[in-house]
Write a protein that holds these residues in place. Structure first.
Motif, short mmCIF file in Angstrom:
data_model
loop_
_atom_site.label_atom_id
_atom_site.label_comp_id
_atom_site.label_asym_id
_atom_site.label_seq_id
_atom_site.Cartn_x
_atom_site.Cartn_y
_atom_site.Cartn_z
N ALA A 1 -9.51 13.55 -13.97
CA ALA A 1 -10.38 12.74 -14.89
C ALA A 1 -11.41 12.47 -14.01
O ALA A 1 -11.51 12.10 -12.77
CB ALA A 1 -9.73 11.53 -15.28
N GLY A 2 -13.00 12.60 -14.62
CA GLY A 2 -14.09 12.14 -13.82
C GLY A 2 -14.46 10.71 -14.36
O GLY A 2 -15.70 10.66 -15.00
N TRP A 3 -13.74 9.64 -14.15
CA TRP A 3 -13.99 8.38 -14.55
C TRP A 3 -13.31 7.37 -13.42
O TRP A 3 -12.58 7.82 -12.64
CB TRP A 3 -13.09 8.25 -15.89
N LYS A 4 -14.33 6.23 -13.42
CA LYS A 4 -13.85 5.24 -12.53
C LYS A 4 -12.57 4.80 -12.91
O LYS A 4 -12.63 3.77 -13.67
CB LYS A 4 -15.15 4.37 -12.39
N ILE A 5 -11.67 4.98 -12.15
CA ILE A 5 -10.37 4.30 -12.36
C ILE A 5 -9.66 3.69 -10.93
O ILE A 5 -9.75 4.50 -9.98
CB ILE A 5 -9.24 5.43 -12.87
N ASP A 6 -9.37 2.54 -11.06
CA ASP A 6 -8.69 1.74 -9.91
C ASP A 6 -7.40 2.25 -10.04
O ASP A 6 -6.41 1.89 -10.86
CB ASP A 6 -9.08 0.36 -10.09
N MET A 7 -6.95 2.82 -8.84
CA MET A 7 -5.66 3.27 -8.68
C MET A 7 -4.53 2.48 -8.03
O MET A 7 -3.47 2.77 -7.69
CB MET A 7 -5.49 4.75 -8.00
N VAL B 1 7.45 8.87 -12.85
CA VAL B 1 7.34 8.32 -11.76
C VAL B 1 7.01 9.28 -10.75
O VAL B 1 6.30 8.82 -9.79
CB VAL B 1 8.77 7.77 -11.37
N ARG B 2 7.37 10.41 -10.66
CA ARG B 2 7.12 11.56 -9.90
C ARG B 2 5.50 11.73 -9.74
O ARG B 2 4.88 11.87 -8.77
CB ARG B 2 7.54 12.93 -10.34
N THR B 3 4.82 11.81 -10.88
CA THR B 3 3.39 12.08 -11.16
C THR B 3 2.69 10.77 -10.45
O THR B 3 1.70 11.04 -9.73
CB THR B 3 2.89 12.29 -12.39
N ALA B 4 3.35 9.53 -10.68
CA ALA B 4 2.66 8.37 -10.35
C ALA B 4 2.77 8.36 -8.59
O ALA B 4 1.80 7.74 -8.06
CB ALA B 4 3.09 7.06 -10.99
N LEU B 5 3.88 8.97 -8.27
CA LEU B 5 3.99 8.55 -6.82
C LEU B 5 3.02 9.77 -5.88
O LEU B 5 2.63 9.45 -5.07
CB LEU B 5 5.85 9.18 -6.44
N ILE B 6 2.74 10.95 -6.42
CA ILE B 6 1.83 11.96 -6.07
C ILE B 6 0.50 11.35 -6.02
O ILE B 6 -0.24 11.16 -4.96
CB ILE B 6 1.88 13.03 -6.92
N LEU B 7 -0.03 10.51 -7.03
CA LEU B 7 -1.17 10.01 -7.22
C LEU B 7 -1.35 8.80 -6.21
O LEU B 7 -2.43 8.72 -5.73
CB LEU B 7 -1.70 9.56 -8.43
N HIS B 8 -0.25 7.93 -6.30
CA HIS B 8 -0.20 6.75 -5.18
C HIS B 8 -0.45 7.31 -3.75
O HIS B 8 -1.20 6.68 -3.04
CB HIS B 8 0.88 5.99 -5.43
N LEU B 9 0.24 8.34 -3.63
CA LEU B 9 0.39 8.61 -1.90
C LEU B 9 -1.01 9.37 -1.69
O LEU B 9 -1.66 9.01 -0.57
CB LEU B 9 1.42 9.91 -1.57
#
Length: 1709
Positions: free
Chosen positions: A444-450, A180-188
């Protein structure tokens, strides 16, 4: 209850008693008579110094002793390691700081708010353990975080979120939280605009230190605790505590993330201020803290401990990383176009989890059956275990497909069963893989929808899928059963999982579960019994008011029928009518007839009448004395009725006559006689002025020759009193001649290194002559002035002056041809005036007098105000401090006083201090002969009222005027109000009491004046007020007789006619004026080598390019002329090829070119054009040039804030004294600092005086005292004798001669040595000083304060005795006191102008509003040409935000409360004029600033009004006809503390108080101390609710006083529907209450509340004062409600009121 034990209680009482004794000793040093207080002797000085040292030691040493005790306690014991000892000491140290934390509004009124930092892990800790959050429901967690951040952003907060790398170890025990912590950083980072920083290892990282130095955040938001189990319970909290201590040690304040609360406009949280003790402790233990932090990271458990069961965990960890890389590479090949984050995570995490599970099984090894080979064992592992794990993965994939397609409403699921151990372990493995995959995605150098980062998992949905698959497996056997969309997506995901892990036979997508394993534990069935739901609906109400306001709403809602009403509580109580004052048994406003009867009765008793007269005379004498310091002694206006200054007469006086007749009218003989007399009078004045100049000419010339500055001062003094313009020109030319001579001599002696000070004096004289005496200018004078200008080097100005001479006169004079200037100043004329003459430039002032104004010539905007008053219009006035906006208020008062004896003006002030000032001003300005019993001025505050009903000018505070307007039997008095003046109307946007200002503006019918210096949206305010006035216009038009004129019907017919003719206008004018009379210069105070240095700070240096792009250059960012020039020079320096550089060159600028006199308006035009051009650079793409300009303007002040601990206040004041910057106001928000500042100055002067006195001065002084005492006895004997012989008469003469001689010697010895005082002795006489010192003689510490005042030092704060405060104000205005330290009490409207304002410290309360109010004191109009603002120990980023911030915008508050609704219903039900009362109530309900032009919000107000009525009906405070009854009066009297007022009534009705209030003996009226303390405890829980941080409840702390924290009474919350007796934070922790009210009742000491309860002393004073008024209100109301005077509850509250009031009066004296 937490208690410190009897020993601690006794110790605290002894300390308090010792402190009281010290106070008593100080107060005994004062004499009773002013005649005996002739001088301070050295013994008294020593006593004052010792007292100050004792006080300082008492306040400073306690905390140090506490910290040392903690350190000693933490260092003992050998069983724990050193890091653990450090953590224990640190936690205790912080807890002490938490006890003194204040819950304050975090977001001040800045355009960019205060920049602050949110610790990301603290943010996550706050919401991941939210009590309503179910673990595993990511979307709910992300919603909570986003909602918090969105609320901050909506409130214009400016912040960054930081995640420290080392802090990740806090979450190592939970793969869920790591993910969750890592996802929160990426989300913000990807889905929001919130700035996130992740590049810091920890708070000791040098990069973090650099970040703090560059940005200096005002505070860091940190969690006080880590809410995790085992290791994290202590050590993880230690990381937060180290971060806190690091911030506090680096002058960064800390805000606790727990216990926060919100309202519509603000966010409140516990704020811990960085203090010197913390900073010193941090410096001492910084190394230990760093070591401890490293130890915490090392001992943190590994993430793999919770996941892998085999001992070889490191090998499995490496294998997991390989599998992630492998699966990720395969997925890229399968989905080259990319995909969304949830699908990628689902595929890779399931694939890796299955592979790792297989690896772990192989490493763990299963027992082999007899005859079973290794191959067979491998197959059995796959079959038994891998397929079960694959079932979980398939369910997880199906859950992901459902997340993407199910609407949110379908995901609202019931509580479910927990996972089995097998399923839980495997899901932990999958979650761990998910965490590492998210970490990998960062690069990651890939097209990812966050997009779906916030909704990756839903634990409850996954368990529901598992339950469905186990109980109804056939529902998931085929794709068709799931639906094409969900089934197809699930199939696609699972087939991708199978392709990324081909080595495992994971099976097909369907069926979802292939094994019969159970994944959820069984749950016990719940009782399905249901309670009967009572009938819902509204209690019917019969009220025309309710029907008119919410009739449409009532039609849409169900009503209870007669059967349902039988189950509702029925109250038949005594009807309530308000007739008594809220805090006493007196009538709130007596009738005039009753007052006359009391006066007649008093006149029959000579003693009583004499006492009344003496008290009134003392009051008037004091107010007049106070008014003298306000310069009102000469402005006394005798106002007589009926000489009325009407609208028409005023207009006739100041407007020119209309008509175009070219023939002048024939003058009458009387007019010719008057003209002749005036001409003769002018000739006589001319002759006298010439004679006076002739007599003073030689002395002034001599002074000009010897000392040019002194001579100019004498000349200015002469010119002020001179009435002849011809004489003024002569004198000015004489001064110009001497200034020119001085300049020539200076140039010859100094060569090229010239000081332009004398040239400035010469130019000022030239300006004065050309500007003020244009008619008297002769060719000779002009030619001489042209010669001066030429020799100064201003050749273009010479030509300008010569052009003023006629051509023929030029020929006659034979003007010499131009030659090179002899003594040039070296710069152009325009540049010279901008650089050196900025403070002396002339303002645009009108020269035509206005007959309505006697003492000055008003400006155009001031005349507009007077016109508004003449037209009975309302007006909103926004003008800077000291601009003269309040004059319209006194003009309005004078108009009403002249109009009649019945009209009333109400002046509303936000503070009692300002009330006192206005009252004194009115006493000093107006006198009027009125009928018996009537007075000009009255006063009404919560704790004092005087002549409310029989005055024509009432000065009050908003809450008290609201009482009067809502009193049902005072509407006749209210209708007599002709004007209401609202001073400091920006309090509409305040934190406390703002809604009261809205109520008043909506309730009044009459015109008003709303004054303020700090409103940024006056147009919005005016529009809202205009809508209110339009409502009243409709009401007036709909009624036959306007309410504003009803009061006049009782007067004579002529008065009635006049009232109709002067009906009010319903127009609301907006009058704004932006020009401040005196410019302000800002300085940073630098302390280096034990010296203070003032560094000029250019206002534009506070700007940034981003700020200009986002907000533009603030409209009120004013520049002085020299600052304009500096900005231009910086622009030219940075951008030499600037295309418009020549256009803005001062010598070529359109408004400056060839102008002898550059005016302030010309500079303002230049400033506006220059700012516009600079902002245009950004639009033109010259961003780097603009940044270069701002960088160049920044001062070099690196040391300004580094040595703030080494403050030397006496040196600072002496430095300002040498620079001629006194008088000065020194502002701080901490009362301790305010008093310490003044105390240190006093001690410094005392020590300085000691060093300068001779050793035998003390003995000589004592000898003289003895001789004078003996001689005075002889003189007394001789004076009483009637028959004296010749010898006795001669002896008497000798005695008197000797006495006078000795007295002169004694006075000389008592005089302070030079340099040992800041006082200006010549400004006041000794009689005046003795008079005001005598008035403050009985106040606590009067000797200490008198010693300060005698030396020109004062301090001013809210908890100071009122007489001492007024003494400080009077002496400062007189010019006697030069140094005053103060809190914000002198910021709001108090007339205390000074030359310099100094900010001593930073504070959370220092916002843009308080900054403008405080800095506005600098620059005395008519005395100082320039005001100085100095920042000491205020961080540079904060200074920048203060300077560039706009003043706050006024926004509406929520207008209603339940008690306010009850008060409105009382007005509507009991008013004598029901129609008028209903109109007022509807105005208050319909015209909220919050609902203005917003119908949806108006509906919210209607629903709240309906809810309030229903609540009041059910509680029995209203009947069904909406008539107040029962205890409604008591509820309203303590409305400040809603909803506690309703709870108190509940206690009273249920008989709780009667059980407690039992007398000592039967038939006794006295109660034990235990009963009193119990009552205080109950009242404190209800009316003294001040919460402390929840961390203090857990530690079970003990304190020196009886109880600083107590638990609320154990009453079931079902009985209390509106008040939460127990308050919890988001993690469910109890927030304890501060027991300040109970503690004060026990010891009666404010200082103990400060040291032990953590309250600021001024705050403690106000809280205790408010608590005392609550007890008074309750006691009064109970007496009124109960017919039995001997009721034990009434008697107990009477005793409690007496006891508590006496304790409070002891500290108030």
């Amino acid at each position: 209850m937490h208690s410190g034990g009897k020993a601690r209680q006794h110790q605290g009482q002894e300390e308090a008693r010792g402190y009281s004794d010290m106070e008593a000793n100080l107060s005994l040093s004062e004499e009773d008579s002013p005649d005996e207080d002739e001088a301070e002797d050295l013994d008294e000085d020593a006593a004052v110094e010792n007292t100050w040292n004792d006080l300082k030691q008492l306040s400073d040493t306690r905390e140090e002793e506490r910290l040392d005790k903690l350190l000693l306690k933490a260092s003992t014991g050998s069983e724990v390691s050193k890091p653990q000892k450090t953590l224990h000491y640190l936690s205790q140290l912080l807890l002490i700081s938490f006890t003194k934390s204040q819950k304050v509004s975090l977001l001040r009124d800045f355009v960019e708010s205060e920049f602050f930092v949110i610790d990301g892990d603290s943010l996550m800790m706050t919401y991941i353990h939210e009590t309503t959050l179910v673990p595993g429901q990511n979307l709910h967690f992300f919603y909570l975080v986003e909602n918090f951040l969105f609320d901050l952003t909506e409130k214009k907060a400016k912040f960054v979120i930081t995640f420290f790398k080392d802090a990740e170890s806090i979450w190592n025990q939970s793969p869920l939280y790591l993910s969750v912590r890592t996802a929160l950083i990426l989300h913000l980072q990807h889905n929001t605009k919130v700035p996130v920083l992740t590049n810091f290892s920890n708070c000791f990282d040098p990069k973090w230190k650099q970040f703090l130095n560059e940005n200096h955040p005002y505070f860091v938001m940190i969690s006080d605790k880590a809410f995790t189990s085992s290791w994290s319970g202590k050590c993880a909290s230690g990381m937060f505590q180290i971060f806190m201590f690091h911030a506090l040690g680096n002058k960064i304040n800390v805000v606790l993330s727990s216990g926060m609360s919100w309202d519509v406009l603000r966010v409140y949280a516990y704020h811990v201020c960085s203090k010197s003790t913390m900073r010193s402790k941090f410096k001492t233990y910084e190394v230990d803290l760093k070591v401890t932090h490293e130890w915490l990271v090392q001992v943190a458990p590994s993430i793999y401990d919770q996941v892998f069961c085999t001992p070889n965990k490191e090998k499995l960890a490496k294998q997991m990383q390989k599998e992630i890389q492998h699966s990720f590479s395969k997925l890229k090949d399968l989905w080259p176009q990319g995909s969304d984050i949830s699908r990628i995570l689902c595929v890779v995490s399931c694939s890796v989890a299955l592979k790792m599970y297989a690896h772990e099984l192989m490493m763990f090894g299963l027992p082999t059956k007899s005859g079973e080979t290794a191959e067979t064992q491998k197959e059995r592992c796959s079959e038994l275990a891998i397929q079960s794990a694959a079932d979980i993965c398939r369910m997880y994939c199906l859950h992901v497909a459902l997340l993407r397609n199910l609407p949110l409403s379908d995901r609202a699921l019931k509580k479910d069963a927990p996972w089995t151990d097998f399923a839980h372990r495997f899901l932990l493995l999958r979650r761990t893989a998910e965490y590492f995959i998210l970490k990998k995605l960062l690069g990651a150098g890939w097209k990812i929808d966050m997009t779906y980062l916030s909704d990756l998992n839903d634990g409850r949905l996954l368990r529901t899928v598992a339950k469905l698959c186990s109980e109804k497996s056939r529902c998931t056997d085929t794709e068709d059963q799931l639906g094409s969309k969900i089934g197809g997506e699930y199939k696609h995901i699972w087939e991708t999982v199978a392709k990324t892990s081909p080595e495992l036979n994971v099976g097909h997508a369907f069926p979802v579960t292939c094994t019969s394993m159970i994944f959820l534990k069984p749950t016990e069935p719940k009782d399905a019994s249901r309670q009967k739901i009572p009938a819902s609906g509204l209690i019917p109400m019969k009220s025309t008011l309710v029907e008119e306001f919410i009739g449409d709403l009532l039609e849409q809602l169900p009503q209870l029928n007669s059967e349902d009403l039988e189950h509702e509580p029925q109250y038949k109580l005594k009807e309530f009518d308000e007739v008594l004052h809220w805090h006493s048994r007196k009538h709130i406003v007596s009738t005039l007839k009753g007052h006359h009867e009391n006066m007649k009765e008093a006149m029959r008793d000579p003693k009583k009448w004499g006492k009344l007269l003496r008290n009134e005379q003392k009051l008037v004498a004091h107010e007049r004395l106070y008014a003298e310091s306000l310069d009102e002694n000469a402005a006394v206006t005798i106002v007589t009725s009926p000489s009325v200054v009407t609208k028409d007469s005023a207009k006739q006086q100041h407007q020119p006559r209309k008509g175009n007749s070219s023939k002048p009218a024939k003058k009458k003989s009387s007019e010719l006689i008057i003209e002749a007399q005036e001409k003769k009078k002018k000739e006589e004045e001319e002759r006298k002025a010439q004679e006076r100049w002739s007599s003073l000419q030689d002395s002034i010339q001599k002074e000009l020759s010897n000392d040019i500055d002194k001579g100019i001062k004498s000349l200015e003094k002469f010119l002020q009193n001179c009435t002849s313009d011809n004489v003024k020109v002569t004198a000015e030319m004489e001064a110009s001649k001497y200034c020119y001579k001085a300049w020539v001599e200076h140039c010859r002696s100094k060569g090229t290194s010239r000081d332009v000070k004398i040239a400035v004096l010469l130019m000022r004289r030239i300006h004065s002559i050309l500007n003020r005496h244009e008619v008297q200018l002769s060719p000779t004078v002009l030619n001489e002035l042209a010669r001066y200008l030429k020799n100064l080097g201003f050749l273009n100005l010479r030509e300008t002056v010569l052009e003023m001479i006629d051509t023929e006169q030029k020929r006659e004079m034979k003007i010499k041809s131009m030659k090179d200037p002899k003594f040039p100043v070296g710069v152009g004329a325009a540049r010279f005036q901008l650089q050196h003459m900025g403070p002396y430039l002339f303002r645009e002032e009108r020269k035509d007098p206005d007959p309505r104004v006697r003492h000055f010539i008003p400006d155009s905007w001031q005349r507009e105000l007077l016109d508004a008053v003449d037209n009975n219009e309302s007006a909103v006035i926004v003008a800077p401090t000291s601009s003269g906006k309040t004059y319209a208020s006194y003009y309005c008062m004078e108009k009403v006083l002249r109009g009649s004896n019945t009209g009333i003006v109400v002046y509303v002030s936000p503070t009692k201090a300002l009330v006192n000032q206005v009252v004194a001003t009115v006493y000093g300005r107006f006198t009027k002969s009125l009928p018996n019993g009537m007075v000009v001025c009255g006063c009404f505050t919560r704790d004092y009222h005087h002549h409310i009903h029989d005055c024509q000018i009432l000065v009050t505070v908003p809450q008290c005027l609201e009482i009067l307007l809502l009193s049902p039997h005072l509407q006749d008095w209210v209708n007599r109000i002709q004007y209401v003046i609202f001073d400091e109307v920006h309090c509409l946007g305040g934190e406390i009491g703002a809604e009261v200002w809205e109520h008043l503006l909506a309730l009044i019918r009459c015109p008003f004046l709303a004054l303020s210096a700090t409103i940024s949206n006056p147009e919005d305010l005016t529009q809202w007020l205009q809508s209110v006035k339009m409502y009243w216009q409709r009401v007036e038009n709909s009624s036959d007789i306007p309410a504003s004129t009803k009061v006049h019907q009782k007067s004579k017919k002529s008065q009635k006619t006049e009232a109709y003719e002067s009906r009010q206008s319903f127009k609301v004018r907006l009058v704004t004026y932006e020009e401040r009379y005196n410019d302000l210069e800002k300085f940073l105070c630098d302390f280096e080598n034990n010296k203070y240095k003032l560094i000029p700070y250019h206002p534009c240096a506070a700007l940034t390019v981003k700020h200009i792009q986002d907000y533009g250059i603030p409209s009120d960012l004013a520049l002085t002329p020299s600052e304009c020039l500096r900005l231009y020079d910086a622009m030219v320096f940075v951008f030499p090829k600037w295309p418009r550089a020549q256009e803005f060159e001062p010598e070529e600028y359109k408004s400056f070119k060839n102008k002898v006199i550059i005016r302030k308006s010309d500079v303002r035009e230049y400033e506006a054009d220059l700012k516009k051009e600079f902002a245009g650079w950004l639009e033109a793409g010259w961003k780097d040039k603009a940044e270069g300009v701002l960088l160049l303007l920044n001062p070099e002040a690196e040391r300004t804030f580094q040595d703030s601990e080494k403050r030397n206040f006496p040196l600072l004041v002496e430095t300002l004294q040498k620079m001629d910057l006194l008088p000065a106001l020194f502002f701080a928000f901490d009362i301790d600092l305010v008093e310490r500042f003044a105390g240190e100055l006093l001690v410094h002067l005392l020590e300085k005086a000691k060093s300068k006195r001779k050793p035998n001065d003390m003995k000589e002084k004592q000898k003289l005292e003895n001789k004078l005492r003996k001689l005075s006895k002889h003189l007394e004997k001789e004076d009483t004798s009637t028959d004296l012989t010749r010898k006795q008469s001669e002896q008497l003469v000798l005695y008197r001669t000797e006495y006078n001689t000795l007295e002169q010697k004694y006075r000389k010895l008592c005089e302070l040595p030079p340099g040992c005082t800041f006082a200006e002795i010549s400004t006041t006489d000794e009689q005046f000083r003795n008079k005001i010192f005598f008035r403050m003689r009985k106040a606590n510490f009067s000797g200490h304060f008198r010693a300060m005042l005698m030396r020109g030092i004062g301090c001013h704060h809210g908890s100071l005795n009122n007489r001492i405060k007024q003494t400080v104000e009077m002496l400062f205005r007189r010019g006697y006191i030069k140094v005053v330290s103060s809190t914000s009490t002198l910021a709001l409207g108090i007339n205390m102008p000074c030359k310099t304002t100094v900010f001593l410290q930073d504070s959370v309360h220092l916002d843009s509003l308080s900054y403008r109010q405080m800095s506005g004191r600098a620059g005395r109009r008519g005395m100082d040409n320039l005001g100085k603002v100095i920042f000491l120990n205020v961080p540079l980023p904060k200074v920048q935000r203060l300077i560039k911030a706009n003043v706050p915008q006024l926004k509406g508050q929520f207008p209603l409360s339940i008690t306010f609704v009850l008060r409105l219903m009382l007005l509507a039900a009991r008013a004598d004029d029901k129609i008028d009362a209903q109109a007022k109530v509807l105005s208050a309900l319909q015209h909220s600033m919050m609902t203005f032009n917003q119908p949806k919000k108006q509906n919210i107000v209607k629903f709240y009004f309906l809810f309030s009525l229903q609540f009041l009906l059910r509680e029995g405070h209203l009947d069904q006809e909406c008539q107040p009854q029962g205890f409604a009066g008591l509820v309203m009297h303590i409305h400040y503390h809603e909803p506690a007022n309703f709870v108190f009534i509940h206690f009273l009705v249920e008989g709780l108080l009667h059980k407690i209030c039992r007398p000592l003996k039967r038939n006794s009226k006295l109660f034990s101390e235990d009963v009193m303390e119990t009552l205080v405890l109950i009242l404190a829980n209800l009316f003294g609710r001040r919460y402390l941080p929840p961390c203090l409840e857990e530690e079970n702390l003990t304190f020196d006083q009886s109880k600083i924290i107590f638990r609320t009474l154990g009453i079931h919350t079902n009985n209390i529907p509106v008040l939460q007796l127990k308050c919890f934070d988001r993690q469910g922790r109890r927030m304890p209450l501060n027991a300040y009210a109970l503690d004060f009742y026990k010891h009666g000491c404010l200082d103990a509340l400060h040291t032990d309860n953590g309250l600021n002393r001024g705050e403690a004073f106000n809280l205790i004062k408010d608590f005392t008024l609550v007890i008074a209100s309750i006691s009064t109301s109970l007496e009124d409600l109960c017919d039995n005077e001997d009721d034990p509850v009434i008697l107990a509250f009477q005793q409690l009121h007496r006891n508590y009031k006496s304790k409070f009066e002891n500290v108030w004296s």
